[in-house]
Design a protein around this motif. Structure first.
Motif, short mmCIF file in Angstrom:
data_model
loop_
_atom_site.label_atom_id
_atom_site.label_comp_id
_atom_site.label_asym_id
_atom_site.label_seq_id
_atom_site.Cartn_x
_atom_site.Cartn_y
_atom_site.Cartn_z
N SER A 169 3.59 6.44 3.25
CA SER A 169 3.16 6.82 1.90
C SER A 169 2.35 5.72 1.22
O SER A 169 2.46 4.53 1.55
CB SER A 169 4.39 7.14 1.04
N ARG A 170 1.56 6.14 0.25
CA ARG A 170 0.80 5.19 -0.56
C ARG A 170 1.71 4.38 -1.48
O ARG A 170 1.42 3.23 -1.79
CB ARG A 170 -0.25 5.94 -1.38
N CYS A 174 1.74 0.41 -1.61
CA CYS A 174 1.50 -0.29 -2.87
C CYS A 174 2.60 -1.31 -3.15
O CYS A 174 2.32 -2.44 -3.60
CB CYS A 174 1.40 0.71 -4.01
N LEU A 175 3.84 -0.95 -2.88
CA LEU A 175 4.95 -1.87 -3.07
C LEU A 175 4.83 -3.09 -2.15
O LEU A 175 5.07 -4.23 -2.56
CB LEU A 175 6.28 -1.16 -2.81
N LYS A 177 1.99 -4.20 -0.76
CA LYS A 177 0.80 -4.97 -1.14
C LYS A 177 1.08 -5.85 -2.35
O LYS A 177 0.60 -6.99 -2.43
CB LYS A 177 -0.36 -4.01 -1.44
N ARG A 178 1.86 -5.35 -3.30
CA ARG A 178 2.19 -6.12 -4.49
C ARG A 178 3.31 -7.14 -4.25
O ARG A 178 3.66 -7.89 -5.15
CB ARG A 178 2.61 -5.18 -5.63
N GLN A 179 3.85 -7.12 -3.03
CA GLN A 179 4.92 -8.04 -2.65
C GLN A 179 6.12 -7.94 -3.61
O GLN A 179 6.70 -8.94 -4.02
CB GLN A 179 4.41 -9.48 -2.60
N VAL A 180 6.46 -6.69 -3.95
CA VAL A 180 7.61 -6.45 -4.83
C VAL A 180 8.88 -6.73 -4.05
O VAL A 180 9.07 -6.23 -2.92
CB VAL A 180 7.61 -4.99 -5.34
N GLU A 181 9.77 -7.51 -4.62
CA GLU A 181 11.01 -7.85 -3.94
C GLU A 181 12.03 -6.72 -4.06
O GLU A 181 12.11 -6.04 -5.08
CB GLU A 181 11.60 -9.14 -4.53
N LEU A 182 12.81 -6.56 -3.01
CA LEU A 182 13.92 -5.61 -3.04
C LEU A 182 15.00 -6.11 -3.98
O LEU A 182 15.22 -7.31 -4.12
CB LEU A 182 14.48 -5.41 -1.64
N ARG A 202 6.22 -2.07 -12.01
CA ARG A 202 5.23 -1.52 -12.94
C ARG A 202 4.47 -0.34 -12.33
O ARG A 202 3.26 -0.21 -12.47
CB ARG A 202 4.24 -2.61 -13.39
N LEU A 203 5.23 0.53 -11.68
CA LEU A 203 4.66 1.73 -11.07
C LEU A 203 5.22 3.00 -11.70
O LEU A 203 5.16 4.07 -11.10
CB LEU A 203 4.95 1.73 -9.56
N VAL A 204 5.76 2.89 -12.92
CA VAL A 204 6.26 4.06 -13.63
C VAL A 204 5.16 4.60 -14.54
O VAL A 204 4.80 3.97 -15.53
CB VAL A 204 7.51 3.72 -14.47
N PRO A 205 4.60 5.75 -14.23
CA PRO A 205 3.53 6.30 -15.08
C PRO A 205 4.09 6.93 -16.35
O PRO A 205 5.27 7.28 -16.42
CB PRO A 205 2.88 7.36 -14.18
#
Length: 266
Positions: A169-170, A174-175, A177-182, A202-205
């Motif tokens: 999935s995209r 995206c997560l 690529k942004r290196q979002v930590e678990l 910051r992916l909540v629209p």
């Protein structure tokens, strides 16, 4: 003595062959309309029955409850599998995970999880939870399960969902690529895997909190590495009739009920 033991073992195998025969078990549960309560109890009887349930029975239950939704989930999945296993998807269908405080969503008391008799999952609702750059993903999200908090407080909505082919999935890309930590202290209530906070990423629209009938900043949801979503929000009165036609038919999802009655779209 050895011959007696051999005969005794062969007799035991014969007596177990019926209850462990997958075809017989499928027919038995079909006759019970795939009652999830009974299936849970049967899966706890022995390791062998639990293995059969994980391999066959939970899948058949999911297909019987939400055939169109399950078909969409496995259409692009390798070997027709779903992330986290069929038992996790079945739990997601029938279990509201409740609410506990998290970094971005504070509550005064914990709301325990509970079994739900029926839930409605919609890919239209799911699209509202996707950032614009991720609109190509397929996500099903339930209507919020409403929990009353008190006369002077807004109700809390607890919702859950599942991605199709999350590994490709995209949203996952995206997560990464942004290196979002678990998250360190949150686990998926359905499969036990580690999760990302979509609020922290910051992916909540805006469409998500509008869809829920909440306010900006008054919700949080998580996505696990297997593609299960769960979250909470403060609710204001909400009507979600826009996914139904004039005759009350669900246009884009399945209503998952414990009694097996599924309202299919036109």
């Amino acid at each position: 003595m050895s011959r007696r033991r051999k005969n005794q073992r062969s007799g035991e195998n014969c007596s177990e062959s019926g209850i462990l025969d997958e075809r017989i078990l499928v027919l038995v549960f079909e006759s019970m309309n795939w009652d999830p309560h009974v299936l849970c109890k049967v899966a706890c009887v022995s390791h062998k029955l639990r293995a059969v349930a994980r391999r066959v029975l939970w899948r058949e239950l999911c297909v019987s409850r939400a055939p169109r939704m399950v078909g969409a989930l496995i259409s692009s999945a390798p070997s027709g599998r779903v992330g986290g296993g069929w038992h996790a998807l079945a739990k997601l269908f029938f279990f509201c995970c409740g609410c506990v405080s998290s970094r971005h969503f504070r509550v005064d008391r914990t709301l325990p999880g509970h079994f739900v008799g029926a839930s409605r999952f919609s890919k239209t609702s799911g699209k509202s939870f996707l950032a614009r750059k991720c609109w190509g993903d397929l996500l099903y999200v339930s209507d919020p399960c409403e929990h009353e908090m008190g006369p002077d407080e807004d109700d809390i909505g607890v919702y859950r969902g599942v991605f199709s082919a999350f590994m490709k999935s995209r949203t996952r890309a995206c997560l990464i690529k942004r290196q979002v930590e678990l998250e360190a202290h949150v686990r998926c209530p359905y499969c036990g895997a580690r999760v990302w906070s979509m609020t922290a990423a910051r992916l909540v629209p805006q469409s998500a909190w509008k869809r829920l009938g909440s306010h900006n900043g008054r919700l949080e949801y998580f996505v696990c590495v297997n593609g299960h979503l769960h979250g909470n929000c403060w609710l204001v009165p909400l009507s979600s009739d826009d996914d139904y036609d004039d005759d009350g038919n669900d246009l884009d999802g399945d209503d998952v009920g414990v009694n097996g009655k599924v309202r299919r779209g036109a």
